[in-house]
Design a protein around this motif. Structure first.
Motif, short mmCIF file in Angstrom:
data_model
loop_
_atom_site.label_atom_id
_atom_site.label_comp_id
_atom_site.label_asym_id
_atom_site.label_seq_id
_atom_site.Cartn_x
_atom_site.Cartn_y
_atom_site.Cartn_z
N GLU A 84 12.02 -2.69 9.33
CA GLU A 84 11.37 -2.33 10.25
C GLU A 84 11.50 -0.74 10.41
O GLU A 84 12.67 -0.43 10.68
CB GLU A 84 11.63 -3.18 11.59
N MET A 85 10.68 0.18 10.27
CA MET A 85 10.58 1.54 10.49
C MET A 85 9.35 2.03 11.39
O MET A 85 8.11 1.48 10.98
CB MET A 85 10.48 2.02 9.20
N THR A 86 9.77 3.12 12.17
CA THR A 86 8.29 3.72 12.67
C THR A 86 7.85 4.62 11.55
O THR A 86 8.17 4.79 10.73
CB THR A 86 9.09 4.52 13.94
N ASP A 87 6.55 5.28 12.24
CA ASP A 87 5.87 5.99 11.21
C ASP A 87 6.74 7.46 10.71
O ASP A 87 7.03 7.87 9.79
CB ASP A 87 4.52 6.65 11.80
N LEU A 88 7.48 8.11 12.00
CA LEU A 88 8.43 8.89 11.49
C LEU A 88 9.48 8.64 10.82
O LEU A 88 9.66 9.65 9.66
CB LEU A 88 8.71 9.55 13.13
N GLU A 89 10.18 7.64 10.97
CA GLU A 89 11.41 7.22 10.23
C GLU A 89 10.82 7.04 8.75
O GLU A 89 11.71 7.25 7.98
CB GLU A 89 12.00 5.81 10.83
N ALA A 90 9.82 6.37 8.67
CA ALA A 90 9.33 6.17 7.29
C ALA A 90 8.95 7.51 6.49
O ALA A 90 9.46 7.48 5.35
CB ALA A 90 8.06 5.04 7.22
N ALA A 91 8.63 8.21 7.16
CA ALA A 91 8.10 9.63 6.52
C ALA A 91 9.34 10.26 6.24
O ALA A 91 9.35 10.98 5.23
CB ALA A 91 6.93 10.10 7.44
N GLN A 92 10.54 10.34 7.23
CA GLN A 92 11.87 11.13 7.10
C GLN A 92 12.29 10.32 5.78
O GLN A 92 12.93 11.25 5.08
CB GLN A 92 12.37 11.15 8.39
N GLU A 94 0.14 -9.11 7.37
CA GLU A 94 0.87 -9.64 6.36
C GLU A 94 0.97 -8.67 5.12
O GLU A 94 1.09 -8.99 4.11
CB GLU A 94 0.83 -10.84 5.98
N ARG A 95 0.69 -7.30 5.44
CA ARG A 95 0.58 -6.51 4.31
C ARG A 95 1.95 -5.45 4.52
O ARG A 95 2.66 -5.73 5.46
CB ARG A 95 -0.63 -5.46 4.40
N TYR A 96 2.27 -4.61 3.43
CA TYR A 96 3.51 -3.77 3.67
C TYR A 96 3.00 -2.34 3.03
O TYR A 96 2.12 -2.14 2.37
CB TYR A 96 4.43 -4.50 2.60
N GLU A 97 3.83 -1.59 3.65
CA GLU A 97 3.70 -0.06 3.28
C GLU A 97 4.73 0.34 2.53
O GLU A 97 5.82 0.03 2.89
CB GLU A 97 3.67 0.89 4.31
N LEU A 98 4.78 0.95 1.08
CA LEU A 98 5.85 1.51 0.30
C LEU A 98 6.51 2.51 1.19
O LEU A 98 6.21 3.63 1.69
CB LEU A 98 5.44 1.86 -1.05
N VAL A 99 7.93 2.55 1.21
CA VAL A 99 8.58 3.40 1.78
C VAL A 99 9.80 4.37 0.63
O VAL A 99 9.44 5.49 0.53
CB VAL A 99 9.75 2.99 2.76
N ARG A 159 7.86 -1.37 4.40
CA ARG A 159 7.93 -1.72 5.80
C ARG A 159 6.82 -2.56 6.30
O ARG A 159 5.62 -2.46 5.69
CB ARG A 159 8.10 -0.55 6.89
N PRO A 160 6.95 -3.55 7.13
CA PRO A 160 5.81 -4.57 7.25
C PRO A 160 4.56 -3.81 8.17
O PRO A 160 4.86 -2.95 8.96
CB PRO A 160 6.51 -5.60 8.44
N LEU A 161 3.60 -4.04 7.81
CA LEU A 161 2.17 -3.85 8.39
C LEU A 161 1.58 -5.14 9.16
O LEU A 161 2.06 -5.93 9.01
CB LEU A 161 1.25 -2.92 7.36
N SER A 164 0.90 -1.22 0.02
CA SER A 164 0.04 -0.25 -0.11
C SER A 164 0.98 1.19 0.01
O SER A 164 1.92 1.36 0.51
CB SER A 164 -0.80 0.09 1.21
N LEU A 165 0.36 2.50 -0.79
CA LEU A 165 1.18 3.61 -0.43
C LEU A 165 0.66 4.26 0.99
O LEU A 165 -0.37 4.07 1.69
CB LEU A 165 0.79 4.52 -1.67
#
Length: 330
Positions: A127-135, A99-104, A94-96, A60-61
């Motif tokens: 593995e990333m936090t919301d902040l790390e992924a956004a940054q 068993e889904r994933y979010e595109l970084v 990053r894993p959600l 997912s985006l």
């Protein structure tokens, strides 16, 4: 989460040296003040990792993407490349839950894979936090040489909002307060804790100070929607866009915008036309428009613009609009 510190690496070759209007990340060491691991550092860190193949439907985006527009011609080139050779560089996800994933990182490859119709894509899972992924997403996009000024501006504001744990609107208000205080020689805002965070972000980005960002970039977000769209699509430089925006009459502004793009008017020519619109009374302005139409016709006959399929198509569209206006019975 333990994470390797970015290693110093010059990234000037990643961006056009002649592109002075673009933001340039000096090196990965410069990203340390922002707390972001750059795309180059992450690639180095994950070089030995083995990509996994996952169904593209499970990716997912993120809800907020720094990049909102992709050049159609470059997307088509990428689609053709993937059709021929597949995806050579894995997507970073990053894993959600479930068993889904979010595109970084890798949205262009993701969209091109969808266009090609791939059922699976290679990914590196991290593995990333919301902040790390956004940054990470913001830093990765700010390194791209084809990121337009509007997206650069919005991306920097989003990064500041993340660092300060506030909204983009609050960041804009803070920057204006800081700028006003600096101009008035007052230090009550500059001495606040937020200033060091803001300064660190711009030190990390390089090539632009927070003060020049306020002066030259924040004004872009106040431009009319039609001009903002042209900027996002890379159809016009932002200095020309700002000059055109000085016209308050919407119809005149849209006409000048299309003329500036189609005829590739210089900044001086645009400013002259804006001045002309402001000073001439209605009757003289009407006569001026007629003269300009004749002049434009002469220029078109001598110009190579008619040999360019894209520009010729724009001219056909403009002519159709002009003919429709002239045939209207008031």
């Amino acid at each position: 989460m333990t994470r390797r510190q970015p290693t110093t690496r010059n990234t000037k070759t990643q961006r056009s040296k002649s592109d002075n209007d673009r933001l340039k990340l000096r090196n990965t060491e410069a990203l340390k003040p922002i707390g972001v691991v750059s795309q180059l550092e992450a690639q180095e860190e994950l070089t030995g990792a083995t990509p996994n193949k996952v169904p593209i439907e499970l990716i997912s985006l993120p809800s907020s993407q720094p990049r909102k527009w992709f050049a159609p011609d470059k997307m088509q080139q990428l689609v053709e490349s993937i059709q021929k050779d597949g995806i050579l560089q894995p997507l970073l996800v990053r894993p959600l839950e479930s068993e889904r994933y979010e595109l970084v990182a890798g949205e262009r490859r993701y969209r091109a894979a969808q266009t090609v119709g791939l059922s699976e894509v290679p990914v590196i899972v991290r593995e990333m936090t919301d902040l790390e992924a956004a940054q990470f997403a913001l830093a990765e996009n700010l390194q791209r040489e084809d990121l337009n000024p509007v997206e650069e501006t919005e991306g920097i504001l989003q990064l500041l909002a993340l660092k300060l744990s506030c909204t983009v609107e609050e960041v804009v208000a803070l920057l204006y307060r800081m700028h006003k205080s600096a101009m008035n020689g007052v230090n009550n805002v500059i001495n606040q804790p937020e200033f060091s965070e803001v300064q660190a972000v711009f030190d990390g980005i390089g090539q632009m100070t927070w003060a020049s960002f306020v002066t030259n970039r924040l004004a872009l977000l106040k431009l009319p929607n039609d001009i903002l769209l042209a900027l996002r699509q890379g159809r016009i430089e932002y200095t020309k866009a700002k000059a055109i925006a000085a016209l308050k009459d919407e119809v005149s502004r849209q006409q000048l915008l299309e003329s500036a793009i189609t005829l590739d008017l210089s900044l001086a020519q645009i400013r002259e036309r804006v001045k002309e619109h402001r000073q001439l009374p209605e009757q003289d302005l009407a006569e001026s428009i007629a003269v300009r139409m004749t002049t434009a016709s002469k220029i078109a006959k001598k110009s190579k613009v008619l040999n360019d399929p894209k520009k010729r198509k724009k001219l056909e569209s403009l002519l159709a609009q002009i003919e429709a206006l002239l045939s209207t019975d008031d």
